[in-house]
Design an enzyme around this catalytic site. Sequence first.
Site, PDB file in Angstrom:
ATOM      1  N   ARG A 262       0.839  -1.198   0.000  1.00  0.00           N
ATOM      2  CA  ARG A 262       0.000   0.000   0.000  1.00  0.00           C
ATOM      3  C   ARG A 262       0.873   1.246   0.000  1.00  0.00           C
ATOM      4  O   ARG A 262       1.850   1.333   0.750  1.00  0.00           O
ATOM      5  CB  ARG A 262      -0.920   0.019   1.229  1.00  0.00           C
ATOM      6  CG  ARG A 262      -1.892  -1.144   1.275  1.00  0.00           C
ATOM      7  CD  ARG A 262      -2.811  -1.078   2.467  1.00  0.00           C
ATOM      8  NE  ARG A 262      -3.598  -2.300   2.582  1.00  0.00           N
ATOM      9  CZ  ARG A 262      -4.429  -2.571   3.583  1.00  0.00           C
ATOM     10  NH1 ARG A 262      -4.597  -1.691   4.557  1.00  0.00           N
ATOM     11  NH2 ARG A 262      -5.098  -3.709   3.609  1.00  0.00           N
ATOM     12  N   ARG A 277       2.646   1.244  10.182  1.00  0.00           N
ATOM     13  CA  ARG A 277       2.131   1.648   8.867  1.00  0.00           C
ATOM     14  C   ARG A 277       3.254   1.564   7.846  1.00  0.00           C
ATOM     15  O   ARG A 277       4.010   2.502   7.647  1.00  0.00           O
ATOM     16  CB  ARG A 277       1.561   3.067   8.945  1.00  0.00           C
ATOM     17  CG  ARG A 277       0.582   3.414   7.823  1.00  0.00           C
ATOM     18  CD  ARG A 277       0.029   4.811   7.996  1.00  0.00           C
ATOM     19  NE  ARG A 277      -0.763   4.949   9.184  1.00  0.00           N
ATOM     20  CZ  ARG A 277      -2.079   4.692   9.248  1.00  0.00           C
ATOM     21  NH1 ARG A 277      -2.710   4.278   8.183  1.00  0.00           N
ATOM     22  NH2 ARG A 277      -2.750   4.863  10.377  1.00  0.00           N
ATOM     23  N   GLU A 349      -5.566  -0.974  16.031  1.00  0.00           N
ATOM     24  CA  GLU A 349      -6.245  -1.957  15.186  1.00  0.00           C
ATOM     25  C   GLU A 349      -5.282  -3.037  14.712  1.00  0.00           C
ATOM     26  O   GLU A 349      -4.179  -2.747  14.246  1.00  0.00           O
ATOM     27  CB  GLU A 349      -6.869  -1.257  13.974  1.00  0.00           C
ATOM     28  CG  GLU A 349      -7.546  -2.214  12.999  1.00  0.00           C
ATOM     29  CD  GLU A 349      -7.738  -1.607  11.626  1.00  0.00           C
ATOM     30  OE1 GLU A 349      -7.713  -2.377  10.650  1.00  0.00           O
ATOM     31  OE2 GLU A 349      -7.883  -0.370  11.527  1.00  0.00           O
ATOM     32  N   SER A 352      -9.639  -5.928  10.923  1.00  0.00           N
ATOM     33  CA  SER A 352     -10.904  -5.292  10.583  1.00  0.00           C
ATOM     34  C   SER A 352     -11.744  -6.345   9.874  1.00  0.00           C
ATOM     35  O   SER A 352     -11.344  -6.880   8.835  1.00  0.00           O
ATOM     36  CB  SER A 352     -10.668  -4.087   9.666  1.00  0.00           C
ATOM     37  OG  SER A 352     -11.845  -3.336   9.500  1.00  0.00           O
ATOM     38  N   ARG A 391       1.745  -6.113  12.870  1.00  0.00           N
ATOM     39  CA  ARG A 391       1.194  -5.513  14.088  1.00  0.00           C
ATOM     40  C   ARG A 391       1.147  -6.523  15.232  1.00  0.00           C
ATOM     41  O   ARG A 391       1.284  -6.145  16.400  1.00  0.00           O
ATOM     42  CB  ARG A 391      -0.183  -4.929  13.791  1.00  0.00           C
ATOM     43  CG  ARG A 391      -0.114  -3.754  12.826  1.00  0.00           C
ATOM     44  CD  ARG A 391      -1.404  -2.976  12.725  1.00  0.00           C
ATOM     45  NE  ARG A 391      -1.245  -1.827  11.847  1.00  0.00           N
ATOM     46  CZ  ARG A 391      -2.091  -0.810  11.762  1.00  0.00           C
ATOM     47  NH1 ARG A 391      -3.181  -0.814  12.517  1.00  0.00           N
ATOM     48  NH2 ARG A 391      -1.868   0.198  10.947  1.00  0.00           N
TER      49      ARG A 391
END
Length: 425
Positions: A262, A277, A349, A352, A391
């Site tokens: 990403r 990130r 997070e 999701s 994460r």
Amino acid sequence: MLDLKTIRDNPEAVKSRLKRRGGDFKELDELLKPEEDRRLGLQESESLKNKKKKLSAEVGQLKQKGQDASELMEEVRTINISIKDLDDKIQAWEQQVQEKLLGIPNIPDDSIPDGANESANQLVRDWGTKPEFSFKPKNHVEIGERLDLIDFKRAAKISGARFVVYKGLGAGLLRALINFMIDVQTRENGYQELYPPFLVNKESMQGTGQLPKFEEELFAARDDPLYLIPTAEVPVTNFHRDEILEEESLPICYAAYTPCFRREAGSYGKDTQGLIRQHQFDKVELVKFSRAEESSAELETLVENAESILKKLNLHYRVMELCAGDLGFSATKTYDLEVWLPSQDTYREISSCSNFADYQARRALIRCKKRTGGKPQFVHTLNGSGLAAGRLFVALLENYQQEDGTVIVPEALRSYMHGQEILKL
């Protein structure tokens, strides 16, 4: 995408439900005019084709009788030109409607809370307890670099910012986490493993909703019409694109490990340090294809399956239900799993889990044949991280850190780490 007939029949009701997300969704208004033109054009085209058919029959009869049919033939030729011009217009109107439809997000489920942003998300439950330390806990960057598990500087030399190299026991820990998560989801939770391509075509990105809305966040190949996947959701959901499934086969549940890519467009200035990130990261994704009437229950099970990883690793977390204003573009209902990070004194997070209803299935044309017969119906698609490996790596380093700088390996992972119990220099 949304059902065009529903929009056409009651645009104000659709707009009212979409407004829970925030925004004006002008695409909805902008598609109504070309859609009306398209429908009227189709009617006119059909009328002209019927007239042409009738005249052609008359031409044939006149020729059989040896009579002059030139006048009728000229009329048929003129009608052919009109039909061609009209069909070209219809095609252009269809393209306009399609482009507008692709820009409209999914309708929020009636059951989710209202709200403009994450501050309105609601706590569903939490699990476990926060670890207590007799010292000030370090963040994962300090821990990982001190134990020589990760290297950001050399990654930046190789690729630039927002990349990392996992080293030695760090690489081993990441691989262990991936294998552990795949084994739990396939051996205990009933998912079938897929190992899909990491490059996909435009149709696949469009099928799950990444295109055209989020093109700026994607990495595209220079010389080929391909994109690096931002998540395994894309290739796995498109595994059944343009297919009609047997209703008896549902639910179909897949688990897939892939790296994810990403550009993180729009996120600059946020989480620039560490693993939270990254432009490239690893994730195990869970994807379901469900009957429409069972997708709500399948979402709850999907969340439990993602939670099972955190429970086995004894990591404190909470489950949040997202409000309408915080929903992803394609989702109708979403739960976020947020793991506790001691150094930040907050939750972050790590998964999701979303129900997309028939939104993705309409874009990707995934349907099921009903047992009772009749027209095939769109399936419902669901997916969620099970989990984000990077994460999870962060959460383990921070929650299992010791005062002497070492990190305890959770018991559930030790067999995947060849019996390693402690990470140390």
